[in-house]
Design a protein around this motif. Sequence first.
Motif, short mmCIF file in Angstrom:
data_model
loop_
_atom_site.label_atom_id
_atom_site.label_comp_id
_atom_site.label_asym_id
_atom_site.label_seq_id
_atom_site.Cartn_x
_atom_site.Cartn_y
_atom_site.Cartn_z
N ALA A 74 0.79 -1.20 0.00
CA ALA A 74 0.09 -0.04 0.04
C ALA A 74 0.91 1.27 -0.06
N SER A 75 2.23 1.10 -0.21
CA SER A 75 2.95 2.39 -0.59
C SER A 75 2.56 3.40 -1.16
N GLY A 76 2.01 3.02 -2.51
CA GLY A 76 1.54 4.03 -3.44
C GLY A 76 0.18 4.54 -3.24
N VAL A 77 -0.69 4.14 -2.23
CA VAL A 77 -1.98 4.62 -2.09
C VAL A 77 -2.08 6.12 -1.80
N THR A 78 -2.54 6.91 -2.57
CA THR A 78 -2.53 8.49 -2.33
C THR A 78 -3.77 8.87 -1.41
N PHE A 79 -4.84 8.02 -1.99
CA PHE A 79 -6.15 8.35 -0.94
C PHE A 79 -6.93 7.01 -0.84
N ALA A 92 4.06 -1.66 3.95
CA ALA A 92 4.62 -0.32 3.43
C ALA A 92 3.53 0.55 3.43
N PRO A 93 2.38 0.83 4.36
CA PRO A 93 1.42 1.65 3.95
C PRO A 93 1.67 3.04 3.77
N SER A 94 1.22 3.81 3.01
CA SER A 94 1.33 5.14 2.89
C SER A 94 0.81 6.08 4.04
N GLU A 95 1.11 6.99 4.16
CA GLU A 95 1.01 7.87 5.33
C GLU A 95 -0.52 8.14 5.50
N ARG A 96 -1.27 8.29 4.38
CA ARG A 96 -2.91 8.24 4.35
C ARG A 96 -3.11 6.89 4.93
N LEU A 101 -5.69 6.56 8.48
CA LEU A 101 -6.89 5.89 8.21
C LEU A 101 -6.77 4.50 9.08
N CYS A 102 -5.86 3.93 9.12
CA CYS A 102 -6.17 2.62 10.13
C CYS A 102 -5.96 3.06 11.35
N ALA A 103 -5.14 4.15 11.77
CA ALA A 103 -4.95 4.43 13.14
C ALA A 103 -6.18 4.84 13.71
N ILE A 104 -6.76 6.07 13.01
CA ILE A 104 -8.07 6.53 13.51
C ILE A 104 -9.07 5.64 13.67
N THR A 105 -9.13 4.70 12.88
CA THR A 105 -10.22 3.66 12.91
C THR A 105 -9.98 2.58 13.91
N GLU A 121 6.56 -2.92 7.78
CA GLU A 121 7.24 -1.75 7.10
C GLU A 121 7.65 -2.00 5.70
N THR A 122 7.93 -3.42 5.41
CA THR A 122 8.37 -3.62 4.13
C THR A 122 7.67 -4.79 3.39
N VAL A 123 7.67 -4.88 2.10
CA VAL A 123 7.20 -6.35 1.36
C VAL A 123 7.91 -7.35 1.89
N ASP A 124 9.19 -7.13 1.88
CA ASP A 124 10.04 -8.24 2.51
C ASP A 124 9.73 -8.68 3.77
N GLU A 125 9.64 -7.80 4.69
CA GLU A 125 9.10 -8.08 6.18
C GLU A 125 7.58 -8.89 5.90
N ALA A 126 6.58 -8.41 5.29
CA ALA A 126 5.63 -9.06 5.25
C ALA A 126 5.59 -10.22 4.53
N ILE A 127 6.50 -10.80 3.64
CA ILE A 127 6.63 -12.04 3.01
C ILE A 127 7.25 -12.94 4.30
#
Length: 134
Positions: free
Chosen positions: A77-82, A104-108, A112-116, A126-132
């Motif tokens: 989700a690093s490239g998600v802008t909205f 790697a979620p984007s700041e947005r 969103l995840c923190a607020i909810t 933090e990274t795709v490698d860590e997730a794998i």
Amino acid sequence: MSWDETATPALLTASSGKPVPEQATGETLRQSMVIRYECCGAQVVEASGDYDLDSIGPLAAALKTATQTHPKVILDASGVTFADSTFLSLVILIHQTGKLRVAAPSERVRRLCAITGVDDVLQIRETVDEAIAS
């Protein structure tokens, strides 16, 4: 008074020379894009752009297919802008399969995840490698 087609470009731009929608928002709207690939036995779904009710379809289809064919699914989700509640609902739904990690979620997306409160439920890395590796 007849319509003057030479005036059309002037109507669609402002004094700055930028198209009116771009000037109003300060940036052009980014279309969403989804790329799927396999890495170390996991299916990685790379999402970029804006996700709402009108644009969620391709991402939903990619994640659904990935969960049906792979034991581990990584949403990059690093490239998600909205992202709105439609995106969040999809991520929660896919999380319920037990296969999803969000990488790697984007700041947005982080906000969103923190607020909810979903950041306590999702497997966020933090990274795709860590997730794998997880």
